[in-house]
Scaffold this motif. Structure first.
Motif, PDB file in Angstrom:
ATOM      1  N   VAL A   1       5.750  -0.652   1.084  1.00 57.36           N
ATOM      2  CA  VAL A   1       5.263   0.705   1.353  1.00 57.36           C
ATOM      3  C   VAL A   1       5.723   1.602   0.207  1.00 57.36           C
ATOM      4  N   THR A   2       4.780   2.164  -0.559  1.00 54.11           N
ATOM      5  CA  THR A   2       5.193   2.970  -1.707  1.00 54.11           C
ATOM      6  C   THR A   2       4.982   4.460  -1.455  1.00 54.11           C
ATOM      7  N   GLY A   3       5.656   5.250  -2.272  1.00 54.69           N
ATOM      8  CA  GLY A   3       5.606   6.706  -2.166  1.00 54.69           C
ATOM      9  C   GLY A   3       6.893   7.226  -2.765  1.00 54.69           C
ATOM     10  N   LYS A   4       7.275   8.444  -2.394  1.00 56.59           N
ATOM     11  CA  LYS A   4       8.530   8.979  -2.934  1.00 56.59           C
ATOM     12  C   LYS A   4       9.695   8.065  -2.549  1.00 56.59           C
ATOM     13  N   ASN A   5       9.663   7.618  -1.301  1.00 57.37           N
ATOM     14  CA  ASN A   5      10.656   6.630  -0.842  1.00 57.37           C
ATOM     15  C   ASN A   5       9.938   5.322  -0.576  1.00 57.37           C
ATOM     16  N   ASP A   6      10.323   4.287  -1.290  1.00 61.85           N
ATOM     17  CA  ASP A   6       9.668   2.989  -1.102  1.00 61.85           C
ATOM     18  C   ASP A   6      10.424   2.172  -0.052  1.00 61.85           C
ATOM     19  N   VAL A   7       9.667   1.393   0.707  1.00 60.11           N
ATOM     20  CA  VAL A   7      10.268   0.560   1.753  1.00 60.11           C
ATOM     21  C   VAL A   7       9.705  -0.853   1.629  1.00 60.11           C
TER      22      VAL A   7
ATOM     23  N   GLY B   1       0.842  -1.196   0.000  1.00 57.67           N
ATOM     24  CA  GLY B   1       0.000   0.000   0.000  1.00 57.67           C
ATOM     25  C   GLY B   1       0.871   1.237   0.000  1.00 57.67           C
ATOM     26  N   ASN B   2       0.242   2.400  -0.218  1.00 54.87           N
ATOM     27  CA  ASN B   2       1.056   3.613  -0.092  1.00 54.87           C
ATOM     28  C   ASN B   2       1.254   3.916   1.404  1.00 54.87           C
ATOM     29  N   SER B   3       2.138   4.871   1.688  1.00 57.59           N
ATOM     30  CA  SER B   3       2.545   5.061   3.082  1.00 57.59           C
ATOM     31  C   SER B   3       1.354   5.462   3.968  1.00 57.59           C
TER      32      SER B   3
ATOM     33  N   THR C   1      -3.332   6.763 -12.485  1.00 53.49           N
ATOM     34  CA  THR C   1      -4.027   5.985 -11.465  1.00 53.49           C
ATOM     35  C   THR C   1      -3.686   4.507 -11.621  1.00 53.49           C
ATOM     36  N   GLY C   2      -3.550   3.840 -10.503  1.00 53.68           N
ATOM     37  CA  GLY C   2      -3.346   2.403 -10.564  1.00 53.68           C
ATOM     38  C   GLY C   2      -1.904   1.941 -10.614  1.00 53.68           C
ATOM     39  N   THR C   3      -0.931   2.853 -10.487  1.00 51.20           N
ATOM     40  CA  THR C   3       0.456   2.358 -10.490  1.00 51.20           C
ATOM     41  C   THR C   3       0.692   1.490  -9.251  1.00 51.20           C
ATOM     42  N   GLY C   4       0.091   1.904  -8.137  1.00 55.92           N
ATOM     43  CA  GLY C   4       0.195   1.075  -6.923  1.00 55.92           C
ATOM     44  C   GLY C   4      -0.545  -0.241  -7.096  1.00 55.92           C
ATOM     45  N   CYS C   5      -1.722  -0.182  -7.694  1.00 54.93           N
ATOM     46  CA  CYS C   5      -2.497  -1.418  -7.921  1.00 54.93           C
ATOM     47  C   CYS C   5      -1.710  -2.376  -8.809  1.00 54.93           C
ATOM     48  N   MET C   6      -1.050  -1.814  -9.824  1.00 49.26           N
ATOM     49  CA  MET C   6      -0.248  -2.676 -10.714  1.00 49.26           C
ATOM     50  C   MET C   6       0.943  -3.286  -9.960  1.00 49.26           C
ATOM     51  N   ILE C   7       1.495  -2.538  -9.021  1.00 44.36           N
ATOM     52  CA  ILE C   7       2.576  -3.120  -8.199  1.00 44.36           C
ATOM     53  C   ILE C   7       2.024  -4.316  -7.419  1.00 44.36           C
ATOM     54  N   GLY C   8       0.794  -4.201  -6.944  1.00 44.97           N
ATOM     55  CA  GLY C   8       0.159  -5.332  -6.243  1.00 44.97           C
ATOM     56  C   GLY C   8       0.054  -6.551  -7.150  1.00 44.97           C
TER      57      GLY C   8
ATOM     58  N   GLY D   1      12.193   5.423  -9.178  1.00 46.40           N
ATOM     59  CA  GLY D   1      10.860   6.037  -9.275  1.00 46.40           C
ATOM     60  C   GLY D   1      10.906   7.296 -10.101  1.00 46.40           C
ATOM     61  N   CYS D   2       9.729   7.854 -10.395  1.00 45.21           N
ATOM     62  CA  CYS D   2       9.697   9.157 -11.056  1.00 45.21           C
ATOM     63  C   CYS D   2       8.445   9.896 -10.597  1.00 45.21           C
ATOM     64  N   ALA D   3       8.570  11.223 -10.525  1.00 42.10           N
ATOM     65  CA  ALA D   3       7.530  12.045  -9.904  1.00 42.10           C
ATOM     66  C   ALA D   3       6.235  12.067 -10.710  1.00 42.10           C
ATOM     67  N   THR D   4       6.250  11.564 -11.944  1.00 45.41           N
ATOM     68  CA  THR D   4       5.001  11.530 -12.744  1.00 45.41           C
ATOM     69  C   THR D   4       4.154  10.308 -12.403  1.00 45.41           C
ATOM     70  N   LEU D   5       4.739   9.298 -11.782  1.00 40.34           N
ATOM     71  CA  LEU D   5       3.989   8.054 -11.506  1.00 40.34           C
ATOM     72  C   LEU D   5       2.681   8.294 -10.742  1.00 40.34           C
ATOM     73  N   PRO D   6       2.658   9.161  -9.737  1.00 40.83           N
ATOM     74  CA  PRO D   6       1.380   9.367  -9.026  1.00 40.83           C
ATOM     75  C   PRO D   6       0.289  10.015  -9.891  1.00 40.83           C
ATOM     76  N   TYR D   7       0.641  10.503 -11.086  1.00 39.12           N
ATOM     77  CA  TYR D   7      -0.372  11.100 -11.977  1.00 39.12           C
ATOM     78  C   TYR D   7      -1.046  10.058 -12.869  1.00 39.12           C
TER      79      TYR D   7
HETATM   80  N1  LIG Z   1       7.182  11.553  -5.642  1.00 37.29           N
HETATM   81  C1  LIG Z   1       7.579  10.413  -6.217  1.00 37.29           C
HETATM   82  N2  LIG Z   1       8.796  10.343  -6.809  1.00 37.29           N
HETATM   83  C2  LIG Z   1       9.213   9.210  -7.409  1.00 37.29           C
HETATM   84  N3  LIG Z   1       8.463   8.069  -7.469  1.00 37.29           N
HETATM   85  C3  LIG Z   1       7.265   8.076  -6.883  1.00 37.29           C
HETATM   86  C4  LIG Z   1       6.749   9.232  -6.231  1.00 37.29           C
HETATM   87  N4  LIG Z   1       5.522   8.929  -5.717  1.00 37.29           N
HETATM   88  C5  LIG Z   1       5.275   7.638  -6.048  1.00 37.29           C
HETATM   89  N5  LIG Z   1       6.318   7.125  -6.755  1.00 37.29           N
HETATM   90  C6  LIG Z   1       6.399   5.768  -7.309  1.00 37.29           C
HETATM   91  O1  LIG Z   1       5.125   5.463  -7.832  1.00 37.29           O
HETATM   92  C7  LIG Z   1       4.811   4.082  -7.661  1.00 37.29           C
HETATM   93  C8  LIG Z   1       3.413   3.941  -7.083  1.00 37.29           C
HETATM   94  O2  LIG Z   1       3.402   4.397  -5.761  1.00 37.29           O
HETATM   95  P1  LIG Z   1       2.202   5.227  -5.114  1.00 37.29           P
HETATM   96  O3  LIG Z   1       2.529   5.340  -3.669  1.00 37.29           O
HETATM   97  O4  LIG Z   1       1.957   6.470  -5.885  1.00 37.29           O
HETATM   98  O5  LIG Z   1       1.000   4.195  -5.310  1.00 37.29           O
HETATM   99  P2  LIG Z   1      -0.542   4.306  -4.934  1.00 37.29           P
HETATM  100  O6  LIG Z   1      -0.846   5.606  -4.256  1.00 37.29           O
HETATM  101  O7  LIG Z   1      -0.902   3.064  -4.197  1.00 37.29           O
HETATM  102  O8  LIG Z   1      -1.188   4.252  -6.396  1.00 37.29           O
HETATM  103  P3  LIG Z   1      -2.684   3.916  -6.889  1.00 37.29           P
HETATM  104  O9  LIG Z   1      -3.618   4.026  -5.693  1.00 37.29           O
HETATM  105  O10 LIG Z   1      -2.966   4.947  -7.947  1.00 37.29           O
HETATM  106  O11 LIG Z   1      -2.661   2.538  -7.444  1.00 37.29           O
HETATM  107  C9  LIG Z   1       5.941   3.495  -6.818  1.00 37.29           C
HETATM  108  O12 LIG Z   1       6.790   2.767  -7.683  1.00 37.29           O
HETATM  109  C10 LIG Z   1       6.697   4.696  -6.273  1.00 37.29           C
HETATM  110  O13 LIG Z   1       8.083   4.447  -6.234  1.00 37.29           O
END
Ligand SMILES: Nc1ncnc2c1ncn2[C@@H]1O[C@H](COP(=O)(O)OP(=O)(O)OP(=O)(O)O)[C@@H](O)[C@H]1O
Ligand SMILES: Cc1ncsc1CCO
Length: 275
Positions: A175-181, A130-132, A202-209, A194-200
């Motif tokens: 744990v996803t976000g700017k810093n993943d754990v 999940g995200n943080s 939807t579903g990048t986190g779901c795809m990680i799942g 990672g890249c800062a466009t990923l949160p734009y």
């Molecule tokens: N600010 C950021 N800079 C770099 N990478 C980021 C940043 N924010 C998220 N990511 C990357 O985006 C990916 C998805 O993480 P995120 O936490 O945004 O998922 P999420 O909120 O669960 O997504 P969703 O709910 O849309 O499926 C991860 O690989 C993470 O490394």
């Protein structure tokens, strides 16, 4: 194990997991929200595994019996789908296949938070991704804190917080976000791609799942979680310059092309000095 060696060892196991998915083409049963069902199916295929989406309560047991892992994504949660998830999970436990839980939006409403917490008290899962904000919510006592399904301002929590959380929830945490754990009861690592466009998108986190479920059929929960997050984050990093629309398509292409060498070449793992 010495820190440098531990990182090399993790990279090697992640690379092996990537190869194994291509060779074995595991069948992955995915119950996901309609928002990202298509994305999860396509990313699973791009990785080389075989997705099946099924949520009708009268057939989920038969589907799980054929699968090598089960993904439960709680986005757009509703009672009928939740019942199907309990049913699928009970069969997955009998079959000894890993369950990956994505607690999408936990913390956003009292009903969703109560249901997801109750689910975790009943069903032992291998991985919680999940995200943080979502994972923080599972480890605190109130339900407030998550706005919608996206992570709030970056949480700077000590790795030991996630390690203790993993022990408390009896699961590996991604744990996803700017810093993943990635954390389990024995330790935690940071993943810095990672890249800062990923949160734009939807579903990048779901795809990680979905990727974590595929990897979990061929690797330990810790390696599967690291492999899933690294796969998405490396591919996202290489797509720098794309806007959200083209990034979406590029992610799928990137996962398809991702090979074992990509992890050694681009993977950024660090381990805390002390956990
Ligand atoms: N600010 C950021 N800079 C770099 N990478 C980021 C940043 N924010 C998220 N990511 C990357 O985006 C990916 C998805 O993480 P995120 O936490 O945004 O998922 P999420 O909120 O669960 O997504 P969703 O709910 O849309 O499926 C991860 O690989 C993470 O490394
Ligand atoms: C936007 C959204 N709402 C419920 S699920 C979902 C997809 C991202 O998790």
């Amino acid at each position: 194990m010495e820190r440098g060696k531990r990182i090399q060892h993790i990279l090697m196991e992640v690379a092996q997991a990537r190869e194994r998915v291509r060779q074995q083409k595991p069948l992955i049963h995915e119950i996901t929200s309609p928002v990202t069902m298509n994305d999860c199916a396509n990313i699973t295929l791009a990785l080389g595994a075989s997705p099946i989406m099924a949520e009708e309560i009268r057939e989920v047991a038969d589907v799980v019996k054929q699968a090598k892992a089960l993904l439960l994504n709680m986005g757009v949660l509703k009672k009928e789908r939740l019942r199907a998830m309990y049913c699928a999970a009970e069969v997955a436990i009998e079959q000894h296949i890993p369950i990956v839980l994505d607690p999408v939006g936990v913390g956003s409403t009292l009903w969703r938070t109560t249901e997801i917490r109750a689910f975790l008290q009943t069903i032992p899962v291998s991985i919680i991704k999940g995200n943080s904000s979502e994972l923080y919510c599972l480890l605190e006592t109130t339900h407030a804190g998550t706005k919608g399904v996206d992570a709030q301002d970056e949480m700077q929590l000590e790795p030991s917080f996630w390690q203790d959380g993993a022990a408390y929830l009896h699961a590996t945490l991604g744990v996803t976000g700017k810093n993943d754990v990635v954390a389990d009861a024995t330790g935690a690592i940071f993943l810095q791609n990672g890249c800062a466009t990923l949160p734009y998108v939807t579903g990048t986190g779901c795809m990680i799942g979905a990727l974590a479920a595929a990897y979990s059929s061929v690797a330990t929960p810790f390696i599967a979680t690291a492999a899933a997050i690294m796969s998405m984050a490396i591919v996202g990093e290489q797509a720098v310059g794309c806007g959200p629309g083209s990034l979406h398509a590029t992610l799928c292409d990137g996962i398809y092309s991702l090979d074992k060498d990509s992890f050694f070449q681009y993977g950024q793992i660090t381990t805390p000095m002390k956990v």
